[in-house]
Motif scaffolding. Structure first.
Motif, PDB file in Angstrom:
ATOM      1  N   PHE A  27       0.817  -1.204   0.000  1.00 14.27           N
ATOM      2  CA  PHE A  27       0.000   0.000   0.000  1.00 14.27           C
ATOM      3  C   PHE A  27       0.854   1.259   0.000  1.00 14.27           C
ATOM      4  N   ASP A  59      -7.407   8.277   0.029  1.00 21.13           N
ATOM      5  CA  ASP A  59      -8.028   7.034   0.490  1.00 21.13           C
ATOM      6  C   ASP A  59      -6.966   6.014   0.897  1.00 21.13           C
ATOM      7  N   SER A  60      -5.913   5.915   0.117  1.00 17.89           N
ATOM      8  CA  SER A  60      -4.827   4.980   0.433  1.00 17.89           C
ATOM      9  C   SER A  60      -4.142   5.340   1.737  1.00 17.89           C
ATOM     10  N   LYS A  63      -6.191   4.025   4.500  1.00 19.49           N
ATOM     11  CA  LYS A  63      -6.084   2.564   4.586  1.00 19.49           C
ATOM     12  C   LYS A  63      -4.734   2.151   5.188  1.00 19.49           C
ATOM     13  N   LEU A  66      -5.067   2.432   8.842  1.00 18.31           N
ATOM     14  CA  LEU A  66      -5.897   1.343   9.373  1.00 18.31           C
ATOM     15  C   LEU A  66      -5.120   0.028   9.449  1.00 18.31           C
ATOM     16  N   GLU A 118      -5.078  -9.167   0.008  1.00 21.36           N
ATOM     17  CA  GLU A 118      -6.223  -9.005   0.905  1.00 21.36           C
ATOM     18  C   GLU A 118      -7.062 -10.274   0.996  1.00 21.36           C
ATOM     19  N   MET A 136     -12.270  -5.312   7.982  1.00 21.56           N
ATOM     20  CA  MET A 136     -11.413  -4.370   7.275  1.00 21.56           C
ATOM     21  C   MET A 136     -11.108  -4.869   5.861  1.00 21.56           C
ATOM     22  N   ASP A 139     -14.167  -4.641   3.551  1.00 27.92           N
ATOM     23  CA  ASP A 139     -14.388  -3.256   3.113  1.00 27.92           C
ATOM     24  C   ASP A 139     -13.396  -2.862   2.022  1.00 27.92           C
ATOM     25  N   PHE A 140     -12.119  -3.178   2.231  1.00 27.14           N
ATOM     26  CA  PHE A 140     -11.097  -2.844   1.236  1.00 27.14           C
ATOM     27  C   PHE A 140     -11.417  -3.523  -0.094  1.00 27.14           C
ATOM     28  N   GLU A 143     -14.444  -2.013  -2.056  1.00 30.05           N
ATOM     29  CA  GLU A 143     -14.108  -0.699  -2.610  1.00 30.05           C
ATOM     30  C   GLU A 143     -13.153  -0.825  -3.796  1.00 30.05           C
ATOM     31  N   GLN A 144     -12.147  -1.673  -3.664  1.00 29.22           N
ATOM     32  CA  GLN A 144     -11.150  -1.800  -4.720  1.00 29.22           C
ATOM     33  C   GLN A 144     -11.704  -2.518  -5.945  1.00 29.22           C
TER      34      GLN A 144
END
Length: 159
Positions: A27, A59-60, A63, A66, A118, A136, A139-140, A143-144
């Motif tokens: 990331f 956004d990255s 993340k 997080l 992920e 988590m 969600d990632f 979105e991706q």
């Protein structure tokens, strides 16, 4: 079986922390690529892409925080040096990219790679009932996947 204070098995949690650190490193490279795209994009789509790349790197950045905090929550230490990021990342480095299509292809390829990591983490965290990491990653991933779909549509390519 020894459990940590969260009620998760120690050995499996250590493996999960390692995978989360690999995700963190990837990331960080993705984030830096996005900054470079934001700074260096040229052409007729400059205004739209300049703003989009800023949205993606912001956004990255969230993340990344997080992921690092999840590593800490699980009892690990997040990677935090450029040396560690480069060593543990498999993402290509997007150097001096000015072309819009080349930039979007880099983003799609990078997100595809992040999704693979992920999904491994999601599988591992599911096996030990680690709902915090599961949530988590879910969600990632969602979105991706949407971002890949949108970027692929922009490129006029099939997913």
């Amino acid at each position: 079986m020894k459990l940590n204070t969260l009620g998760l098995p120690l050995k499996e949690t250590e493996v999960l922390v390692t995978e989360l650190n690999i995700l963190l490193a990837n990331f960080q490279v993705y984030y830096q690529n996005l900054r470079g795209l934001h700074w260096n994009i040229r052409g007729k789509r400059f205004f739209d892409l300049h703003v989009k790349f800023e949205e993606l790197y912001n956004d990255s950045q969230l993340k990344i925080d997080l992921i690092a905090e999840r590593v800490l929550t699980l009892g690990g230490t997040p990677l935090h040096t450029f040396e560690d990021y480069v060593k543990n990342s498999k993402l290509p480095i997007g150097k001096n990219i000015h072309n819009d299509e080349e930039a979007i292809v880099l983003i799609v390829n990078s997100l595809s790679h992040l999704l693979k990591i992920e999904r491994v983490i999601l599988s591992q965290s599911s096996e030990i009932n680690d709902e915090g990491t599961n949530s988590m990653m879910s969600d990632f991933i969602s979105e991706q996947e949407k971002t890949i779909w949108m970027m692929s549509a922009w490129l006029e390519q099939e997913i």
